[in-house]
Design an enzyme around this catalytic site. Structure first.
Site, PDB file in Angstrom:
ATOM      1  N   SER A  29      -7.675   3.811   7.506  1.00  0.00           N
ATOM      2  CA  SER A  29      -7.622   2.372   7.784  1.00  0.00           C
ATOM      3  C   SER A  29      -6.552   2.068   8.828  1.00  0.00           C
ATOM      4  O   SER A  29      -5.470   2.666   8.815  1.00  0.00           O
ATOM      5  CB  SER A  29      -7.280   1.603   6.513  1.00  0.00           C
ATOM      6  OG  SER A  29      -8.242   1.848   5.523  1.00  0.00           O
TER       7      SER A  29
ATOM      8  N   ARG B 176      -5.131  -3.607   0.260  1.00  0.00           N
ATOM      9  CA  ARG B 176      -5.653  -2.860  -0.883  1.00  0.00           C
ATOM     10  C   ARG B 176      -4.489  -2.376  -1.746  1.00  0.00           C
ATOM     11  O   ARG B 176      -3.387  -2.146  -1.264  1.00  0.00           O
ATOM     12  CB  ARG B 176      -6.494  -1.664  -0.415  1.00  0.00           C
ATOM     13  CG  ARG B 176      -7.891  -2.075   0.055  1.00  0.00           C
ATOM     14  CD  ARG B 176      -8.721  -0.884   0.481  1.00  0.00           C
ATOM     15  NE  ARG B 176      -8.208  -0.291   1.704  1.00  0.00           N
ATOM     16  CZ  ARG B 176      -7.442   0.780   1.778  1.00  0.00           C
ATOM     17  NH1 ARG B 176      -7.124   1.452   0.680  1.00  0.00           N
ATOM     18  NH2 ARG B 176      -7.023   1.228   2.932  1.00  0.00           N
TER      19      ARG B 176
ATOM     20  N   LYS C 103     -15.584  -1.203   0.232  1.00  0.00           N
ATOM     21  CA  LYS C 103     -15.024   0.082  -0.168  1.00  0.00           C
ATOM     22  C   LYS C 103     -15.474   0.473  -1.580  1.00  0.00           C
ATOM     23  O   LYS C 103     -15.738   1.652  -1.853  1.00  0.00           O
ATOM     24  CB  LYS C 103     -13.494   0.055  -0.063  1.00  0.00           C
ATOM     25  CG  LYS C 103     -12.973  -0.186   1.367  1.00  0.00           C
ATOM     26  CD  LYS C 103     -13.498   0.833   2.288  1.00  0.00           C
ATOM     27  CE  LYS C 103     -12.971   0.962   3.703  1.00  0.00           C
ATOM     28  NZ  LYS C 103     -12.148   0.096   4.411  1.00  0.00           N
TER      29      LYS C 103
ATOM     30  N   CYS D 102      -6.369   2.659  12.037  1.00  0.00           N
ATOM     31  CA  CYS D 102      -6.056   3.672  13.051  1.00  0.00           C
ATOM     32  C   CYS D 102      -6.961   3.510  14.280  1.00  0.00           C
ATOM     33  O   CYS D 102      -7.156   4.459  15.043  1.00  0.00           O
ATOM     34  CB  CYS D 102      -6.208   5.080  12.489  1.00  0.00           C
ATOM     35  SG  CYS D 102      -4.875   5.562  11.389  1.00  0.00           S
TER      36      CYS D 102
ATOM     37  N   TYR E 167      -8.272 -10.114  -1.910  1.00  0.00           N
ATOM     38  CA  TYR E 167      -8.216  -9.423  -0.617  1.00  0.00           C
ATOM     39  C   TYR E 167      -9.438  -8.525  -0.384  1.00  0.00           C
ATOM     40  O   TYR E 167      -9.909  -7.843  -1.308  1.00  0.00           O
ATOM     41  CB  TYR E 167      -6.932  -8.575  -0.510  1.00  0.00           C
ATOM     42  CG  TYR E 167      -6.990  -7.690   0.710  1.00  0.00           C
ATOM     43  CD1 TYR E 167      -6.778  -8.226   1.981  1.00  0.00           C
ATOM     44  CD2 TYR E 167      -7.357  -6.353   0.607  1.00  0.00           C
ATOM     45  CE1 TYR E 167      -6.913  -7.439   3.110  1.00  0.00           C
ATOM     46  CE2 TYR E 167      -7.486  -5.555   1.736  1.00  0.00           C
ATOM     47  CZ  TYR E 167      -7.264  -6.109   2.985  1.00  0.00           C
ATOM     48  OH  TYR E 167      -7.415  -5.326   4.100  1.00  0.00           O
TER      49      TYR E 167
HETATM   50  O1  SAT Z   1      -9.362  -3.665   2.930  1.00  0.00           O
HETATM   51  S1  SAT Z   1     -10.460  -2.885   3.454  1.00  0.00           S
HETATM   52  O2  SAT Z   1     -10.599  -1.678   2.656  1.00  0.00           O
HETATM   53  O3  SAT Z   1     -11.683  -3.656   3.395  1.00  0.00           O
HETATM   54  C1  SAT Z   1     -10.155  -2.450   5.059  1.00  0.00           C
HETATM   55  C2  SAT Z   1      -9.489  -1.118   5.127  1.00  0.00           C
HETATM   56  O4  SAT Z   1      -8.411  -0.932   4.573  1.00  0.00           O
HETATM   57  O5  SAT Z   1     -10.055  -0.212   5.761  1.00  0.00           O
HETATM   58 MN    MN Z   2     -11.732   1.144   6.469  1.00  0.00          MN
END
Ligand code: SAT
Ligand code: MN
Length: 585
Positions: free
Chosen positions: A249, A70, A207, A251, A198
């Site tokens: 994310s 992200r 998200k 964790c 991505y």
């Molecule tokens: O890239 S995603 O947001 O789908 C996964 C994450 O970072 O929690």
């Molecule tokens: Mn996540």
């Protein structure tokens, strides 16, 4: 094809005039459609088939090496009034954002197919579910959305019935980081995403919709859209209680969601409802009810192994899409922590050379249907959701924060969530390992001003007759030797066990200045004799450290200015005084 819904047809034709695709394809979500897309991507080299003997219907996608996570600095919330987006978001005026995105989208689908993806976030017949339509020029996005959401004909039928949907327009553009933006318009329930393929930037149901837009809808409609896993924990008496837990994310949400109890815990079982996103609604009985809006897992591959998450490994040997993992000589997927095999090609398809770093990208991912998970719970399809007994916040903190503590009441719990901090990971571009505040693990995902979000959280104190208890956990404490103090993974069940026993009024605790902590004897540590001295460290409170922590939280709250609710300030002053720090009035 087109839809019975004029507003949808109109939007699709408007977008196609702007983007000039060669063809338009309305996705029905069928297997035939999926197979045709896979065929196309194999031909174009966008997917590589993995070993069909050991991994039937498994494919590898290698993304552009500059498009692997992200991009928070390129993600915007575009509200009419900047203060509504808050200091926690990048902001751009909606007109300006739309104009610059229109520039990028102009003609961008020439030579490409425009896919229309109707999807439903949540069980298709749930009153708590919400629908959206994503338009994209990426077949990889279609294939992933088919796994991650309830996509296709049923979703379209619901959208036509309701006449409402979140609009998401996505193009991979040129995959140029200089021409990459993820823009949200919560007031219009729409998303514009350009220049990245991505996951979190491109699978707009995840998200962008299920957190940023949904958090806005949730505030208006009286519910919560959260970055939480959902699990059912069945005890040896056969009772199952549900908890939802927020972690940033990468964790360990996926691992916790699929936990296998330690050998000492015969009769216990963990059921998986969700691993990333949770929508929480006040139910008719005054309790909080949760649904998982997703229908698949987009999990971090590295570190997923026999010892850490056997359930995940068992769901990944068929029907899965891998992104940026390495491959073995037998053309199986591979990542650090998976097995003793040696990788043959790295995530960029080069002969593996340890001198170039890990074979799999640290944020490499798998996409797989939740139905393939051995601990999948059929309750994930229950339109009413599951009742939540406890909410858990957690971060990655190598020092200070104990293994677990319980908040004294709802307002204290909201402060604990708002104060969450964690060391950054590879899930977003930028430095890794830096402690940053990440309220409720929503820093990158709350679609409005955090101060208003805190008020919204506090308001549930009055909305719910039966409030869940709130806890904070930290699996990531390290000793002076740099090693983790707590074994984690399956042993985390021992902490969940104490949490549920607290909810049932059966387990003991001591009151400390930061909340209620278990004593050694309150935890079921059978078989964990090796822990010895580390448990004292895991449950210790360092008042000087907490004085600094609360002072830092005070500065953090100040950064949101006058909109921070008085009740949160009062709570902060109360807990600060308990550790001997006088918070400025
Ligand atoms: O890239 S995603 O947001 O789908 C996964 C994450 O970072 O929690
Ligand atoms: Mn996540």
């Amino acid at each position: 094809m087109s839809s019975k819904l004029a507003a949808l047809n109109h939007w699709v034709s408007e977008v196609s005039q702007l983007t000039q695709p060669d063809q338009i394809h309305w996705c029905d979500g069928s297997i035939v459609e999926r197979d045709a897309l896979v065929e196309l991507m194999l031909e174009r080299g966008e997917l590589l088939a993995l070993n069909p003997e050991t991994h039937p219907d498994c494919y590898l996608h290698r993304s552009h090496p500059g498009d692997v996570a992200r991009v928070e600095h390129l993600t915007f919330v575009c509200t009419a009034d900047q203060a509504d987006a808050g200091p926690n978001n990048n902001w751009m005026a909606p007109d300006q954002a739309r104009a610059s995105m229109d520039g990028l989208f102009t003609g961008c689908m020439r030579g490409r197919t425009l896919y229309v993806i109707p999807y439903c976030m949540g069980p298709i017949h749930s009153p708590y579910a919400r629908c959206g339509v994503e338009i994209t020029d990426s077949p990889y996005v279609v294939a992933n959305m088919r796994i991650m959401t309830r996509m296709g004909a049923d979703a379209l039928a619901r959208i036509e019935r309701e006449g409402r949907f979140v609009r998401g327009l996505h193009s991979i553009g040129e995959l140029d980081p200089e021409r990459r933006f993820i823009m949200h318009f919560p007031e219009e329930l729409s998303i514009l995403s350009y220049g990245s393929g991505y996951g979190g930037n491109a699978l707009l149901g995840k998200k962008c919709h299920a957190l940023r837009i949904a958090s806005w809808q949730a505030r208006n409609e009286g519910w919560l859209a959260e970055h939480m896993l959902i699990v059912g924990i069945q005890n040896p008496q056969g009772e199952t209680h549900y908890v939802a837990a927020a972690f940033p994310s990468a964790c360990g949400k996926t691992n916790l969601a699929m936990l296998i109890p330690p050998v000492t815990h015969a009769g216990w079982k963990v059921w998986t409802i969700g691993d990333d996103i949770c929508w929480l609604h006040p139910g008719p009985d005054g309790r909080l009810w949760a649904i998982n809006p997703e229908s698949g897992f987009f999990g971090v591959a590295p570190g997923t192994g026999r010892n850490t998450n056997p359930n995940a490994l068992d769901m990944l040997d068929r029907d899965a899409i891998f992104t940026n993992v390495a491959v073995t000589a037998e053309n199986g997927p591979w990542w650090e922590g998976k097995s003793d095999e040696t990788p043959h090609k790295d995530w960029q398809g080069r002969d593996f050379d340890p001198g170039r770093g890990p074979a799999a990208h640290p944020n490499s991912r798998f996409t797989v249907s939740m139905r393939q998970c051995p601990s999948f719970s059929a309750e994930a399809d229950n339109p009413a959701g599951v009742p939540i007994s406890a909410l858990i916040f957690g971060g990655r903190r190598e020092s200070l924060v104990p293994l677990v503590f319980e908040a004294l009441d709802w307002n204290h719990g909201v402060l604990v969530g708002a104060s969450m901090a964690s060391e950054t990971t590879a899930a977003a571009t930028g430095a890794v390992g830096v402690v940053r505040r990440d309220s409720m693990a929503m820093k990158p995902f709350c679609g409005y001003n955090f101060a208003d979000y805190f008020s919204h959280w506090l308001s549930f104190g009055d909305r719910l007759e039966h409030l869940p208890k709130i806890f904070h956990v930290n699996w990531f404490r390290k000793g002076p030797d740099g090693k983790f103090l707590w074994p984690g993974f399956g042993d985390n069940l021992r902490v969940l066990q104490w949490i549920l026993e607290r909810c049932a009024g059966r387990a003991g605790a001591v009151e400390t200045p930061i909340g209620l902590l278990p004593r050694r004897e309150d935890l079921d540590l059978r078989g964990l004799e090796s822990l010895n001295g580390s448990l004292d460290a895991l449950l210790a409170i360092d008042p000087a450290g907490w004085r600094n922590e609360w002072a830092d939280v005070g500065n953090y709250l100040d950064s949101f200015g006058a909109r921070v609710p008085d009740a949160l300030r009062a709570e902060h002053a109360r807990v600060s005084a308990l550790v001997g720090h006088v918070a400025p009035a």
